[in-house]
Design a protein around this motif. Structure first.
Motif, mmCIF file in Angstrom:
data_model
loop_
_atom_site.group_PDB
_atom_site.id
_atom_site.type_symbol
_atom_site.label_atom_id
_atom_site.label_comp_id
_atom_site.label_asym_id
_atom_site.label_seq_id
_atom_site.Cartn_x
_atom_site.Cartn_y
_atom_site.Cartn_z
ATOM 1 N N PHE A 173 0.833 -1.202 0.000
ATOM 2 C CA PHE A 173 0.000 0.000 0.000
ATOM 3 C C PHE A 173 0.868 1.252 0.000
ATOM 4 O O PHE A 173 2.015 1.227 0.436
ATOM 5 C CB PHE A 173 -0.963 0.032 1.199
ATOM 6 C CG PHE A 173 -0.307 -0.029 2.553
ATOM 7 C CD1 PHE A 173 0.128 1.132 3.204
ATOM 8 C CD2 PHE A 173 -0.135 -1.241 3.204
ATOM 9 C CE1 PHE A 173 0.723 1.074 4.448
ATOM 10 C CE2 PHE A 173 0.457 -1.309 4.457
ATOM 11 C CZ PHE A 173 0.888 -0.140 5.075
ATOM 12 N N GLU A 174 0.302 2.321 -0.538
ATOM 13 C CA GLU A 174 0.928 3.634 -0.462
ATOM 14 C C GLU A 174 0.609 4.237 0.903
ATOM 15 O O GLU A 174 -0.463 4.014 1.461
ATOM 16 C CB GLU A 174 0.404 4.549 -1.567
ATOM 17 C CG GLU A 174 0.675 4.056 -2.982
ATOM 18 C CD GLU A 174 2.126 4.192 -3.389
ATOM 19 O OE1 GLU A 174 2.874 4.920 -2.680
ATOM 20 O OE2 GLU A 174 2.516 3.607 -4.414
ATOM 21 N N GLN A 175 1.531 5.016 1.430
ATOM 22 C CA GLN A 175 1.344 5.590 2.752
ATOM 23 C C GLN A 175 0.849 7.030 2.682
ATOM 24 O O GLN A 175 1.267 7.800 1.827
ATOM 25 C CB GLN A 175 2.645 5.548 3.547
ATOM 26 C CG GLN A 175 3.102 4.155 3.916
ATOM 27 C CD GLN A 175 3.942 4.159 5.167
ATOM 28 O OE1 GLN A 175 3.434 4.051 6.273
ATOM 29 N NE2 GLN A 175 5.238 4.292 4.978
ATOM 30 N N ALA A 176 -0.039 7.378 3.610
ATOM 31 C CA ALA A 176 -0.462 8.758 3.823
ATOM 32 C C ALA A 176 -0.181 9.101 5.280
ATOM 33 O O ALA A 176 0.088 8.212 6.101
ATOM 34 C CB ALA A 176 -1.944 8.904 3.504
ATOM 35 N N LEU A 177 -0.235 10.376 5.609
ATOM 36 C CA LEU A 177 0.062 10.836 6.965
ATOM 37 C C LEU A 177 -1.135 11.576 7.558
ATOM 38 O O LEU A 177 -1.925 12.192 6.845
ATOM 39 C CB LEU A 177 1.272 11.772 6.952
ATOM 40 C CG LEU A 177 2.628 11.108 6.668
ATOM 41 C CD1 LEU A 177 3.671 12.168 6.359
ATOM 42 C CD2 LEU A 177 3.071 10.248 7.843
ATOM 43 N N LEU A 276 5.816 9.748 1.958
ATOM 44 C CA LEU A 276 6.542 8.632 2.550
ATOM 45 C C LEU A 276 6.657 7.510 1.528
ATOM 46 O O LEU A 276 5.792 7.358 0.655
ATOM 47 C CB LEU A 276 5.809 8.108 3.795
ATOM 48 C CG LEU A 276 5.814 8.984 5.044
ATOM 49 C CD1 LEU A 276 5.072 8.273 6.164
ATOM 50 C CD2 LEU A 276 7.235 9.312 5.481
ATOM 51 N N PRO A 277 7.705 6.681 1.634
ATOM 52 C CA PRO A 277 7.813 5.541 0.716
ATOM 53 C C PRO A 277 6.655 4.570 0.909
ATOM 54 O O PRO A 277 6.068 4.475 1.993
ATOM 55 C CB PRO A 277 9.147 4.889 1.114
ATOM 56 C CG PRO A 277 9.880 5.921 1.888
ATOM 57 C CD PRO A 277 8.847 6.771 2.557
ATOM 58 N N ALA A 278 6.318 3.852 -0.150
ATOM 59 C CA ALA A 278 5.266 2.832 -0.074
ATOM 60 C C ALA A 278 5.739 1.652 0.768
ATOM 61 O O ALA A 278 6.936 1.434 0.946
ATOM 62 C CB ALA A 278 4.890 2.365 -1.472
ATOM 63 N N VAL A 279 4.778 0.907 1.295
ATOM 64 C CA VAL A 279 5.079 -0.296 2.068
ATOM 65 C C VAL A 279 5.005 -1.507 1.145
ATOM 66 O O VAL A 279 4.026 -1.702 0.420
ATOM 67 C CB VAL A 279 4.092 -0.456 3.240
ATOM 68 C CG1 VAL A 279 4.266 -1.820 3.909
ATOM 69 C CG2 VAL A 279 4.312 0.656 4.252
ATOM 70 N N SER A 280 6.047 -2.311 1.163
ATOM 71 C CA SER A 280 6.127 -3.521 0.345
ATOM 72 C C SER A 280 6.566 -4.685 1.210
ATOM 73 O O SER A 280 7.041 -4.505 2.332
ATOM 74 C CB SER A 280 7.139 -3.334 -0.798
ATOM 75 O OG SER A 280 6.789 -2.254 -1.628
ATOM 76 N N MET A 281 6.392 -5.887 0.685
ATOM 77 C CA MET A 281 7.034 -7.037 1.327
ATOM 78 C C MET A 281 8.062 -7.605 0.363
ATOM 79 O O MET A 281 7.863 -7.603 -0.856
ATOM 80 C CB MET A 281 6.015 -8.089 1.781
ATOM 81 C CG MET A 281 5.098 -8.657 0.757
ATOM 82 S SD MET A 281 3.949 -9.848 1.576
ATOM 83 C CE MET A 281 2.744 -10.069 0.264
#
Length: 317
Positions: A173-177, A276-281
């Protein structure tokens, strides 16, 4: 287990065993060649090579049929069994049943992802895969690939450096703040103004000696600094600080939605465009088709999708 003389086998083309078995079944060079879809000269060459290597005629023509010698008849059973085992091994898929699998899974996380995932992942494993045990550890962006290479991690989930060729990855997912604050301590007009945002005291998450913490790169990009008065390595510690003090924090929206209400905190979007960078696995290439790894990755992706929906419901009241 019987030891194998690899050097001895290296000098013997194992395709010759396939030719031998075809000859044993067909008792004809022509029909054996047709079975293997090769030319008759090639099959005759294989038979000649076998005769030299095994120091035996192996097959003798009697009328129109090639009759096996005693040596060939003795070899027929073991050769066919060996070919059958090889074929079964090459076509078999290791069985994986989450309900019965017994193993320890080592996961690396950035801290906010661990809080989003581990509680629900543990619950899912207790229901569906009770023999799987979790070891999770904080993993910084610049060390994930090394830990995967060393076998210290089976899977890393977070904001990591660009994937190297020897690893595989999946965007989650892409991150938001979001800004999070305690309305009992701070009265804010919505939407929060840039002047208020920059002047208010902040508590942030940091994994280094920088007060600007995990937002440092995003703030540097827009040449801005926050008035940071407290920095901690743990998200829950920061949220507890915000709950107890007249400070605000800026954290990933998923974390804010899921845990902010538990501290009776309010949420609002920040007045700055912070990226922010996206979250990956990320996982090792050698585990790409491992059934247990595939199941775990699918489970992780599904949980994060489900927790996002749950966080949205919590934030909506």
């Amino acid at each position: 287990m019987q030891s194998i003389d690899h050097f001895d086998l290296r000098s013997f083309d194992l395709n010759l065993l396939v030719a031998f078995d075809a000859l044993m079944q067909e008792r004809s060079v022509t029909r054996a060649a047709a079975r293997l879809k090769v030319g008759q000269p090639a099959m005759s060459h294989s038979l000649s090579t076998l005769r030299v290597l095994l120091q035996d005629e192996l097959f003798v023509r009697v009328g129109t049929v090639m009759q096996p010698t005693p040596r060939a008849a003795w070899l027929a059973g073991p050769v066919r069994a060996a070919l059958g085992q090889m074929q079964a091994a090459l076509h078999a898929t290791p069985a994986f049943d989450p309900a019965t699998e017994q193993r320890t899974v080592r996961l690396g996380f950035s801290s906010e992802v661990e809080l989003l995932l581990i509680p629900e992942l543990t619950a899912v494993l207790r229901r569906s895969a009770p023999g799987l045990r979790l070891i999770s550890r904080p993993t910084e962006r610049n060390e994930a690939h090394r830990l995967l290479d060393e076998g210290a991690l089976d899977l890393a989930v977070g904001c990591f450096e660009a994937v190297v060729q020897r690893h595989r990855s999946q965007l989650l997912f892409e991150q938001a703040l979001s800004c999070v604050y305690n309305p009992k301590h701070i009265a804010l007009k919505m939407p929060i103004s840039l002047a208020d945002y920059l002047s208010l005291p902040h508590a942030l998450v940091t994994l280094t000696n920088s007060l600007q913490g995990c937002l440092e790169a995003a703030l540097d990009e827009i040449e801005t600094e926050l008035n940071v008065v407290s920095a901690s390595s743990e998200f829950l510690s920061v949220l507890a600080t915000v709950a107890a003090s007249p400070v605000i924090t800026t954290i990933p929206t998923r974390m804010a939605r899921l845990y902010g209400p538990r501290f009776e905190l309010a949420l609002c979007p920040p007045p700055l465009k912070l990226r922010l960078p996206a979250v990956s696995m990320v996982w090792p290439l050698q585990l790409d088709r491992d059934a247990a790894s595939v199941w775990l990755r699918n489970t992780v992706a599904q949980i994060l999708h489900t927790t996002e929906r749950a966080a949205c419901r919590i934030a909506a009241g």
